[in-house]
Design a protein around this motif. Sequence first.
Motif, short mmCIF file in Angstrom:
data_model
loop_
_atom_site.label_atom_id
_atom_site.label_comp_id
_atom_site.label_asym_id
_atom_site.label_seq_id
_atom_site.Cartn_x
_atom_site.Cartn_y
_atom_site.Cartn_z
N THR A 50 1.00 -1.23 0.14
CA THR A 50 0.09 -0.21 -0.02
C THR A 50 0.95 1.29 0.09
N VAL A 51 0.37 2.17 -0.81
CA VAL A 51 1.22 3.44 -0.89
C VAL A 51 0.55 4.75 -0.79
N ALA A 52 1.19 5.58 -0.05
CA ALA A 52 0.50 7.04 -0.07
C ALA A 52 1.05 7.70 -1.24
N SER A 53 0.02 8.06 -2.00
CA SER A 53 0.37 8.73 -3.22
C SER A 53 -0.30 10.10 -3.50
N GLN A 54 0.26 10.92 -4.33
CA GLN A 54 0.00 12.43 -4.37
C GLN A 54 -0.82 12.87 -5.50
N SER A 55 -1.09 12.02 -6.59
CA SER A 55 -1.68 12.55 -7.61
C SER A 55 -2.24 11.36 -8.58
N ARG A 56 -3.18 11.67 -9.44
CA ARG A 56 -3.85 10.57 -10.44
C ARG A 56 -2.75 9.78 -11.20
N ILE A 57 -1.70 10.58 -11.69
CA ILE A 57 -0.52 9.83 -12.44
C ILE A 57 0.01 8.86 -11.51
N GLN A 58 0.50 9.43 -10.30
CA GLN A 58 1.18 8.42 -9.47
C GLN A 58 0.50 7.26 -9.09
N ASN A 59 -0.89 7.52 -8.99
CA ASN A 59 -2.00 6.36 -8.81
C ASN A 59 -1.75 5.29 -9.70
N LEU A 60 -1.76 5.72 -10.95
CA LEU A 60 -1.49 4.89 -12.12
C LEU A 60 -0.18 4.21 -12.16
N GLN A 61 0.81 4.89 -11.68
CA GLN A 61 2.13 4.42 -11.67
C GLN A 61 2.12 3.33 -10.75
N ALA A 62 1.72 3.64 -9.60
CA ALA A 62 1.57 2.70 -8.16
C ALA A 62 0.98 1.64 -8.68
N GLU A 63 -0.25 1.75 -9.25
CA GLU A 63 -1.01 0.51 -9.67
C GLU A 63 -0.51 -0.42 -10.71
N ALA A 64 0.31 0.13 -11.63
CA ALA A 64 1.10 -0.56 -12.55
C ALA A 64 2.22 -1.55 -11.82
N LEU A 65 2.54 -1.22 -11.00
CA LEU A 65 3.59 -1.75 -10.24
C LEU A 65 3.18 -2.81 -9.21
N GLY A 66 1.67 -2.97 -9.29
CA GLY A 66 1.01 -3.86 -8.32
C GLY A 66 0.89 -3.41 -6.82
N MET A 67 0.85 -1.96 -6.61
CA MET A 67 0.55 -1.19 -5.40
C MET A 67 -0.75 -0.95 -5.30
N SER A 68 -1.31 -0.48 -4.17
CA SER A 68 -2.63 0.05 -3.71
C SER A 68 -2.40 1.17 -3.38
N PRO A 69 -2.90 2.48 -4.05
CA PRO A 69 -2.61 3.93 -3.65
C PRO A 69 -3.74 4.17 -2.50
N SER A 70 -3.33 5.06 -1.70
CA SER A 70 -3.92 5.43 -0.59
C SER A 70 -3.93 6.94 -0.48
N THR A 71 -4.78 7.57 0.10
CA THR A 71 -4.73 9.09 0.43
C THR A 71 -4.44 9.32 1.81
N ILE A 72 -3.30 9.78 2.02
CA ILE A 72 -2.80 10.21 3.51
C ILE A 72 -2.01 11.43 3.59
N SER A 73 -2.49 12.42 4.56
CA SER A 73 -1.80 13.86 4.60
C SER A 73 -0.46 13.56 5.06
N TYR A 74 0.51 14.70 4.83
CA TYR A 74 1.61 14.59 5.15
C TYR A 74 1.91 14.33 6.83
N ALA A 75 0.86 15.16 7.40
CA ALA A 75 0.95 14.97 8.89
C ALA A 75 0.65 13.84 9.59
N GLU A 76 0.33 12.70 8.71
CA GLU A 76 -0.14 11.51 9.21
C GLU A 76 0.83 10.60 8.81
N MET A 77 1.86 10.97 7.81
CA MET A 77 2.55 10.08 7.22
C MET A 77 3.50 9.19 7.90
N PHE A 78 4.23 10.05 9.03
CA PHE A 78 5.22 9.23 10.00
C PHE A 78 4.58 7.95 10.58
#
Length: 421
Positions: free
Chosen positions: A210-238
């Motif tokens: 699972t990956v925290a991504s920041q844009s539509r194209i990043q989501n597509l790139q992540a999915e192409a590598l077999g990952m699942s995109p997730s929306t998480i704010s930078y404040a919650e990242m750590f």
Amino acid sequence: MKNTSLRTAGSLVAASVLALGLAGCAESSGSSGAGNGGGESVPVGADQETYVDALADMDPVTLQMQSTAPQGAATGRRFEDYAAAVEEWSGGKISFEIAYANAIAPVPEVDDALVDGRLDVGSVIAALEPSKFPVNNALWDLSFIGSQEPVEGLLQWHGAMIQTAVESDAVQQEFEENGLHALLPTFGSGSYFWDCVEPATTEDDFAGRTVASQSRIQNLQAEALGMSPSTISYAEMFESLERGVVDCAASSMTTSSLGGFIPAAPYFSYAPDEGMAAPGGTFAISLATWEQLPLAAQQLLQDRMDVVLQANFEATWENIDAGLTAIADADGEVVQLDPAAQEVIAGVNDAALEEVRGDNPELADALVAAEDAWAEQVEGLGIEGVDVDYTGYQDWYANGTPDLTAYFEQLQDVLSSQRPS
């Protein structure tokens, strides 16, 4: 070095050829031709004395500007250094009141604050509002362009993205329709990485993460590598990385370093010629404020974008150095994706280019051409070690920031096309 997917497209092209009025200002602009840029014009390349003389009869004006960072932080230097330079070069006629750390408007509302008078100058992220800025979002969808290395990539990316935006009537018109004037239409903080809790360089490594991504194209790139995109704010990242809510983050070295989450995820991977979409900002001024300023004041605000970029580059390189130190301290590493994974990213980038070309062919083709042109221009600057990778970066950085005079001269030729006259 150039992005593989756009280089291929570039061959085809070659073959076919950031209340209204001055509500946010402490005082109104004055007698030297206020209103719609009237008054004395100052030539491109004019020195400080010329500007001081041209603005001598201007009534002082204070512009409300918002910085994205706390006072004194590296990423806020572009605002602080710019304010100091404009005040000095205007002979004190233009000054700024700076609100730090997004104190007046949260990031998604900066454009609204510029229109309703809370702010005069600020950093707008058009990618957060695709319905308001569709053409700008098309350009940001292609922000994976060029070399992803820390020096040549940063210089090439800014040259190509800025040139394409400045020369696009559609991009400029979109800002104006939303009550903004883009002093600097695009800027960023360096290449993006897959920043993970465990090492990952192959498709098998990424699959199921699972990956925290920041844009539509990043989501597509992540999915192409077999990952699942997730929306998480930078404040919650750590906490998200440390507790396993996500396994990776799509992040620049600047964001990872400033966010403090490198110890939780110290494994960085990237493709040197196949970038990830890199959301960035626009250095913008309220159009209502802009139109009330004398011509020479407008020209000064535009001409000192070199100060913004210089501070932006220096902060980015400083943060990369700090990030690499943090990675080493956490026993992490920066590595390249394996060839097959790089090809996966290339395929997503190719498809994104064709998607934009279908709706905005002039924009896509202009960026392809600008990418190639700026790769050559950056290579020709004669900057020692300009092609350094992350392995040798800290040795390069220890020698100090290079002289970018020639680079800014070339960029000024581009920016002069939107300079008021």
